[in-house]
Motif scaffolding. Structure first.
Motif, PDB file in Angstrom:
ATOM      1  N   VAL A 104      19.538 -42.559  51.187  1.00 29.63           N
ATOM      2  CA  VAL A 104      20.656 -42.156  50.304  1.00 29.63           C
ATOM      3  C   VAL A 104      21.773 -43.190  50.466  1.00 29.63           C
ATOM      4  O   VAL A 104      21.798 -43.924  51.468  1.00 29.63           O
ATOM      5  CB  VAL A 104      21.132 -40.724  50.661  1.00 29.63           C
ATOM      6  CG1 VAL A 104      21.846 -40.713  52.006  1.00 29.63           C
ATOM      7  CG2 VAL A 104      22.029 -40.156  49.571  1.00 29.63           C
ATOM      8  N   ASP A 139      21.604 -39.069  45.360  1.00 31.66           N
ATOM      9  CA  ASP A 139      20.568 -38.048  45.597  1.00 31.66           C
ATOM     10  C   ASP A 139      19.531 -38.597  46.587  1.00 31.66           C
ATOM     11  O   ASP A 139      18.964 -39.670  46.355  1.00 31.66           O
ATOM     12  CB  ASP A 139      19.879 -37.678  44.294  1.00 31.66           C
ATOM     13  CG  ASP A 139      20.830 -36.978  43.316  1.00 31.66           C
ATOM     14  OD1 ASP A 139      21.664 -36.210  43.800  1.00 31.66           O
ATOM     15  OD2 ASP A 139      20.682 -37.241  42.111  1.00 31.66           O
ATOM     16  N   PRO A 198      12.236 -36.967  45.108  1.00 32.13           N
ATOM     17  CA  PRO A 198      13.503 -36.417  45.576  1.00 32.13           C
ATOM     18  C   PRO A 198      13.246 -35.551  46.795  1.00 32.13           C
ATOM     19  O   PRO A 198      12.196 -34.918  46.904  1.00 32.13           O
ATOM     20  CB  PRO A 198      14.012 -35.598  44.390  1.00 32.13           C
ATOM     21  CG  PRO A 198      13.380 -36.271  43.193  1.00 32.13           C
ATOM     22  CD  PRO A 198      12.037 -36.703  43.652  1.00 32.13           C
TER      23      PRO A 198
END
Length: 904
Positions: free
Chosen positions: A890, A864, A834
């Motif tokens: 994304v 995310d 992430p």
């Protein structure tokens, strides 16, 4: 001219039947032995038996004749005499090459009934025997020309085996002054042989043989040599006084010779004496000057004429007067001729023949080299004694290879510029030129004055510096860098290129291959390193540059990749041995740069091999030899053979031309006339200096240095020049003359494979210290440049980057190495994390400036953001203060915290 006919009375007089002669001779000789039984039949019978049992056949040996050395006259192309070697100076002539007055003089004084007897003059013999009976001493006189010829043959036969001057003198005295029974035996043997000769040869043949063999004092033998020596004329041109003098000399040669006026002396009372060869003094027949006394008393000559006639040769003059009186009595000259000859003083014109190398004006050392060849090469005899006899008695005609044009120039330059000696050492210099295609030695010049008798004076020498121990009595001289030729040839023979790059820095190399010694490896236990001229540290370079600059450390580096043993074998096959004659044996790397003593001649021939496309021709100084009859004599064995390939020779020449070009160490010796030249300089510890150079036609070795001693040639001046520089002027002058008389073309092109650019494996040194990296790269033959420090996670000073990187590169490539500054951090791989986690990870790794990077729209990514990589990329080492951008993907770019890629 004497009558050649034999008369019946001559045959009878000689008692051609030996029985008649034996009986008469027996009775006469018996009278000298036992006068009381002179007429007894027993004595006669005994003498006859003795005579009959004597040998009756006498072979006429070949005359001892001088050996003559010849050189070709450069103007006429004809052979000219250089010098002679002899025990007996003799120039045999034919019957018609002797003046008739000489025949008359010798016959009237020595054997007036020569054409009337058969070999023994019984009248003369009887007279001599009666005289001996009265004196009771030596047997003497009464010998016919035939008997004297016999005596001379026997004397020469004895002298042929004589070892010393005393032995030779004994040959003469034993044959001429034996007394008692021994003398009688000799006389009878002479008679027996004389009769046999007259039965086999004509009168004229015997008379000519006698005049060609007879001694005329000292080493002068034969009428022509005597005429030329004493009077400077040929025997055919003798006049009456000269002929009468020579006829007188032959009666007692060393008493009456006229080249030593002090040999005839008078005591306080005016009595004449003569010194015998042994130094004793004997009376001279005082009546021999009676004719002069009578003429003075009769007023026919003046006191001045009397004194002039009876000069320092008074004894000889007396003997000459005897000969003249016999000629007058025999009616062979007139009273006027007699008177004129009597009052004329003996006036010699001593014309010494050329003998020995001292007489070879300007070519003494070339001559000496030839002499050594004859005396020491087995072609001229199996033993030293046989070879010396061949030189001094064999009558050889030796046609040498000398080129007078080159010889004259070389010796003149030597005389002009190089001193015969320098205080503090035994100093020497030599220049020798060789024709590579034949091995013919064209010139040998030397700085010293030639003498075989002067000792202790460094200006004089009989040693041939250009030669070796066998042919020159020289031990040779340290070759210095001229010896590098053999490493160059071996390098090429092993397939290496002259453009291959090596580390030529002056350094210690610990081991060298050596298959002949040391178990195959020479270990440099003493940590020897070569050092370079002038103290230079060397450099990374190629054999081309090492050769032109004569870089010791470069050549030692080459040798470390070869086999020392093979380098020695190359020298040997190219004709170079130690001066002692022993083979070159490489037992250490110091020999690569020329510690061995070698001869200039051998080195000239070796460089000539390169110029001759790899064909080595053994040096030779003789073109042809004939005997006294004109028959060819086998020459010393000298061969030409291919010892290195033409490709290797041409490529070696390609490298050696750099020496003679501008900037090369030998360029000062280049005459600059456009002739292509190869060459090599050489020095050895400031003691020896060399410059060898060659065109395709002629190779010349020039050497200047210490024969003995430690004179520093680089800090000594002579004749206005530093001694170490003398080689250049000498070489330049000689080469200019060589190029004039032997125009030469270019050398063959080098082999493409042996001049190729060589790729070399470049090792990786990343992670090494700067010093270790530099050593590794230098040893591999690379120059190194230190770049600026770079960011790296390695410790400061450790090589972080090299350029170019490891792999095959051109030899000699410069490598840049950059050390770590110690501030570098490796960017970790954060892809797949992430976005927020990726940023935190980078900050945890030590990076302070981390931000989101570019956004990639990806519907599958969801809402995310997911990190896709960094810029700079993962694994890159950067400074901790460097900005890092994290790229991500994304489903919709442009949201909060996201970069908008502008997709709407």
């Amino acid at each position: 001219m004497p009558d050649t006919k034999r008369t019946a009375s001559g045959v009878l007089g000689g008692l051609a039947g030996l029985v008649g002669l034996s009986a008469v001779a027996g009775v006469l000789i018996s009278a000298t032995v036992t006068p009381a039984i002179a007429i007894s039949g027993a004595a006669a019978s005994s003498a006859m038996t003795m005579f009959d049992q004597l040998p009756s056949v006498l072979d006429i040996d070949k005359l001892m004749l001088p050996t003559t050395l010849y050189a070709k006259n450069p103007e006429t192309g004809k052979w000219m005499e250089m010098t002679q070697f002899y025990d007996q100076n003799r120039s045999p002539v034919d019957f018609n090459e002797i003046a008739p007055v000489m025949y008359d003089s010798i016959l009237s004084s020595e054997d007036p009934r020569y054409y009337s007897h058969g070999g023994v003059d019984l009248i003369g013999t009887t007279r001599a025997i009666l005289t001996n009976l009265e004196g009771g001493g030596e047997t003497q006189g009464g010998s016919s020309i035939s008997q004297q010829y016999v005596k001379n043959i026997l004397v020469q036969r004895c002298e042929a085996t004589a070892k010393t001057d005393d032995d030779r003198y004994k040959c003469w005295t034993d044959a001429t002054t034996a007394v008692g029974n021994e003398g009688i035996q000799r006389k009878l043997q002479e008679m027996r042989y004389a009769i046999a000769l007259e039965q086999k040869y004509s009168k004229n043949e015997i008379l000519l043989g006698y005049l060609n063999i007879a001694n005329f004092g000292g080493q002068t033998y034969g009428i022509d040599a005597a005429s030329r020596y004493y009077f400077g004329v040929a025997s055919k041109d003798l006049n009456l006084p000269q002929a009468a003098t020579l006829a007188g000399i032959v009666q007692n040669p060393n008493t009456y010779r006229i080249d030593q006026p002090e040999g005839s002396i008078a005591d306080a009372d005016g009595n004449l004496y003569n010194k015998a060869p042994d130094g004793s003094v004997d009376d001279v027949n005082k009546g021999q000057l009676a004719a002069l006394d009578t003429m003075l008393a009769d007023g026919k000559i003046t006191q001045e004429q009397y004194v002039a006639a009876a000069d320092g040769y008074s004894a000889t003059k007396g003997r000459q007067l005897y000969v003249l009186s016999r000629l007058l009595e025999d009616g062979k000259i007139t009273q006027k001729q007699y008177n004129n000859a009597v009052i004329a003083p003996i006036t010699p014109n001593i014309t010494a023949p050329k003998t020995g190398c001292a007489a070879a004006g300007g070519a003494e050392y070339f001559c000496q080299y030839v002499r050594y060849v004859i005396e020491r090469d087995e072609a001229f005899g199996d033993t030293p004694e046989a070879r010396t006899e061949m030189l001094r008695r064999g009558g050889l005609n030796v046609y040498t290879t000398i080129d007078w044009n080159l010889q004259f120039t070389a010796q003149s330059k030597m005389n002009e510029s190089i001193p015969t000696s320098i205080p503090g050492a035994r100093f020497g210099s030599a220049s020798v030129s060789v024709e590579p295609s034949t091995g013919r030695i064209l010139s040998i010049a030397q700085n010293t004055k030639f003498s075989e008798t002067v000792t202790g004076d460094p200006n004089y020498s009989a040693v041939v510096f250009a030669g070796d121990k066998k042919f020159g009595q020289s031990n040779g001289f340290n070759a210095g860098s001229t010896f590098k030729l053999f490493t160059l040839v071996d390098w090429l023979e092993k397939g290496h290129s002259v453009n291959e790059v090596l580390n030529g820095r002056d350094r210690v190399i610990n081991t060298f291959p050596d298959s002949c010694y040391n178990g195959g490896t020479y270990v440099n236990a003493g940590q020897w390193k070569p050092g370079n001229f002038g103290g230079g540290g060397g450099y990374v370079g190629t054999p081309m540059s090492f050769t032109a600059a004569s870089l010791n450390s470069g050549y030692v580096a080459m040798a470390s990749e070869l086999d020392l043993c093979d380098i020695g074998k190359v020298a040997n096959k190219m004709g170079v041995t130690r001066g002692s004659g022993e083979a070159i044996e490489m037992q250490g790397p110091n020999q690569v740069i020329g510690s061995d003593n070698v001869s200039p001649l051998a080195m000239a021939a070796a460089y000539g091999t390169v110029a001759n496309n790899g064909v080595y021709c053994q040096p030779r100084a003789i073109d042809k030899v004939t005997d006294s009859d004109g028959n060819d004599v086998p020459l010393p064995k000298r061969t030409c053979s291919q010892v290195i390939t033409p490709e290797v020779a041409a490529t070696a020449a390609y490298a050696l031309q750099g020496v003679m070009a501008g900037g090369g160490t030998g360029s000062r010796g280049n005459p600059g006339d456009g002739t292509a030249l190869i060459g090599k300089t050489g020095t050895h510890q400031e003691l020896q200096t060399w410059l060898i150079e060659s065109s395709t036609r002629v190779a010349t070795a020039n050497w200047v240095g210490n024969v003995e001693g430690t004179l520093d040639l680089f800090h000594t001046y002579a004749n206005g020049s530093m001694v170490s520089d003398m080689r250049y002027g000498l070489a330049q002058t000689v080469q200019r003359n060589v190029d004039k008389w032997y125009p030469a073309g270019p050398f063959a092109a080098p082999d493409s494979n042996l001049t190729r650019r060589v790729l070399t494996n470049l090792p990786s040194v990343v992670g090494q210290s700067i010093d270790e990296a530099t050593r590794i790269l230098n040893d591999a033959g690379f120059d190194v440049v230190l770049g600026p420090p770079v960011d790296s996670s390695d410790a400061e000073g450790i090589v972080a980057v090299q350029s170019p990187g490891a792999g095959l590169v051109a030899g000699g490539t410069t490598v840049t190495i950059s050390p770590s500054n110690g501030n570098g951090i490796t960017i970790p791989d954060v892809s797949g994390m992430p976005l927020d986690d990726a940023v935190r990870a980078l900050r945890s790794a030590g990076f302070g400036d981390v931000k989101a990077g570019s956004c990639e729209k990806d519907a599958s990514a969801g809402g995310d953001p997911i990190a896709t990589g960094t810029s700079p990329g993962a694994g890159t080492v950067v400074n901790r203060n460097s900005g890092i951008a994290v790229n991500y993907k994304v489903d919709k770019c442009g949201g909060k915290g996201n970069n908008d890629n502008g997709d709407g």
